[in-house]
Design a protein around this motif. Structure first.
Motif, PDB file in Angstrom:
ATOM      1  N   LYS A   1      -6.732   5.948 -12.894  1.00  0.00           N
ATOM      2  CA  LYS A   1      -6.008   7.107 -13.085  1.00  0.00           C
ATOM      3  C   LYS A   1      -5.818   7.463 -11.559  1.00  0.00           C
ATOM      4  N   HIS A   2      -4.706   8.124 -11.205  1.00  0.00           N
ATOM      5  CA  HIS A   2      -4.558   8.619  -9.833  1.00  0.00           C
ATOM      6  C   HIS A   2      -4.418  10.424  -9.795  1.00  0.00           C
ATOM      7  N   GLY A   3      -4.493  10.841  -8.626  1.00  0.00           N
ATOM      8  CA  GLY A   3      -4.502  12.104  -8.692  1.00  0.00           C
ATOM      9  C   GLY A   3      -5.873  12.765  -9.295  1.00  0.00           C
TER      10      GLY A   3
ATOM     11  N   HIS B   1       0.947  -1.138   0.001  1.00  0.00           N
ATOM     12  CA  HIS B   1      -0.026   0.119  -0.088  1.00  0.00           C
ATOM     13  C   HIS B   1       0.919   1.069  -0.068  1.00  0.00           C
ATOM     14  N   GLN B   2       2.090   1.141   0.923  1.00  0.00           N
ATOM     15  CA  GLN B   2       2.585   2.725   0.791  1.00  0.00           C
ATOM     16  C   GLN B   2       3.587   2.707  -0.454  1.00  0.00           C
ATOM     17  N   ALA B   3       3.891   1.557  -1.048  1.00  0.00           N
ATOM     18  CA  ALA B   3       4.685   1.789  -2.143  1.00  0.00           C
ATOM     19  C   ALA B   3       3.876   2.097  -3.576  1.00  0.00           C
ATOM     20  N   ALA B   4       2.475   1.955  -3.463  1.00  0.00           N
ATOM     21  CA  ALA B   4       1.775   2.115  -4.599  1.00  0.00           C
ATOM     22  C   ALA B   4       1.595   3.810  -4.731  1.00  0.00           C
ATOM     23  N   THR B   5       1.091   4.207  -5.978  1.00  0.00           N
ATOM     24  CA  THR B   5       0.948   5.430  -6.327  1.00  0.00           C
ATOM     25  C   THR B   5      -0.160   6.147  -5.415  1.00  0.00           C
ATOM     26  N   PRO B   6       0.109   7.429  -5.116  1.00  0.00           N
ATOM     27  CA  PRO B   6      -0.886   7.987  -4.204  1.00  0.00           C
ATOM     28  C   PRO B   6      -2.129   8.166  -4.738  1.00  0.00           C
ATOM     29  N   GLY B   7      -3.155   8.092  -4.018  1.00  0.00           N
ATOM     30  CA  GLY B   7      -4.610   8.306  -4.265  1.00  0.00           C
ATOM     31  C   GLY B   7      -4.867   9.807  -4.346  1.00  0.00           C
ATOM     32  N   PRO B   8      -6.032  10.209  -4.491  1.00  0.00           N
ATOM     33  CA  PRO B   8      -7.145   9.158  -4.876  1.00  0.00           C
ATOM     34  C   PRO B   8      -7.177   8.701  -6.172  1.00  0.00           C
ATOM     35  N   TRP B   9      -7.735   7.512  -6.419  1.00  0.00           N
ATOM     36  CA  TRP B   9      -7.834   7.073  -7.687  1.00  0.00           C
ATOM     37  C   TRP B   9      -9.159   7.270  -8.201  1.00  0.00           C
ATOM     38  N   GLY B  10      -9.339   6.997  -9.663  1.00  0.00           N
ATOM     39  CA  GLY B  10     -10.753   6.947 -10.129  1.00  0.00           C
ATOM     40  C   GLY B  10     -10.507   6.357 -11.463  1.00  0.00           C
ATOM     41  N   THR B  11     -11.674   6.320 -12.159  1.00  0.00           N
ATOM     42  CA  THR B  11     -11.777   5.264 -13.488  1.00  0.00           C
ATOM     43  C   THR B  11     -12.424   6.392 -14.447  1.00  0.00           C
ATOM     44  N   SER B  12     -11.873   6.058 -15.709  1.00  0.00           N
ATOM     45  CA  SER B  12     -12.694   6.609 -16.909  1.00  0.00           C
ATOM     46  C   SER B  12     -12.539   5.329 -18.049  1.00  0.00           C
ATOM     47  N   ARG B  13     -13.757   5.558 -18.873  1.00  0.00           N
ATOM     48  CA  ARG B  13     -13.823   4.619 -19.814  1.00  0.00           C
ATOM     49  C   ARG B  13     -13.678   5.252 -21.213  1.00  0.00           C
ATOM     50  N   ASN B  14     -13.063   4.745 -22.022  1.00  0.00           N
ATOM     51  CA  ASN B  14     -12.731   5.343 -23.482  1.00  0.00           C
ATOM     52  C   ASN B  14     -13.966   4.723 -24.409  1.00  0.00           C
TER      53      ASN B  14
END
Length: 99
Positions: free
Chosen positions: A34-36, A13-26
């Motif tokens: 995506k993060h941030g 968890h600590q090594a992962a890209t900071p959040g928040p994360w969200g999703t988008s659809r193409n």
């Protein structure tokens, strides 16, 4: 679950890209985690970068993307809750030692 396993989860968890994360659809049905993530006045949605792209059946990609994106906040919540409950158990044992 052993203390070692919990510490391994916490380290990932600590090594992962900071959040928040969200999703988008193409338009092809692929979901991008995506993060941030943030809302913009012009585009409606922006981010600091991609974490992962999920392809496959749209419902499966959506379900997996939603799970992965929310895990960024769910995992630390659950780790903190485990620590809280372990401390509560330790405080209730006669000798103060945890099991």
């Amino acid at each position: 679950m052993s203390d070692t396993h919990i510490e391994e989860i916490r380290a990932r968890h600590q090594a992962a890209t900071p959040g928040p994360w969200g999703t988008s659809r193409n338009l092809n049905g692929a979901y991008t985690i995506k993060h941030g993530t943030y809302i913009t006045g012009e585009d409606g949605f922006g981010s600091d970068g991609e974490v992962a792209v999920l392809v496959g059946g749209e419902q499966v990609a959506y379900s997996n993307g939603s799970f992965i994106a929310r895990a960024r906040e769910d995992v630390p919540f659950l780790l903190d809750r485990i620590a809280e409950l372990e401390a509560l158990l330790a405080s209730q044992e006669p000798d103060g030692a945890s099991k």
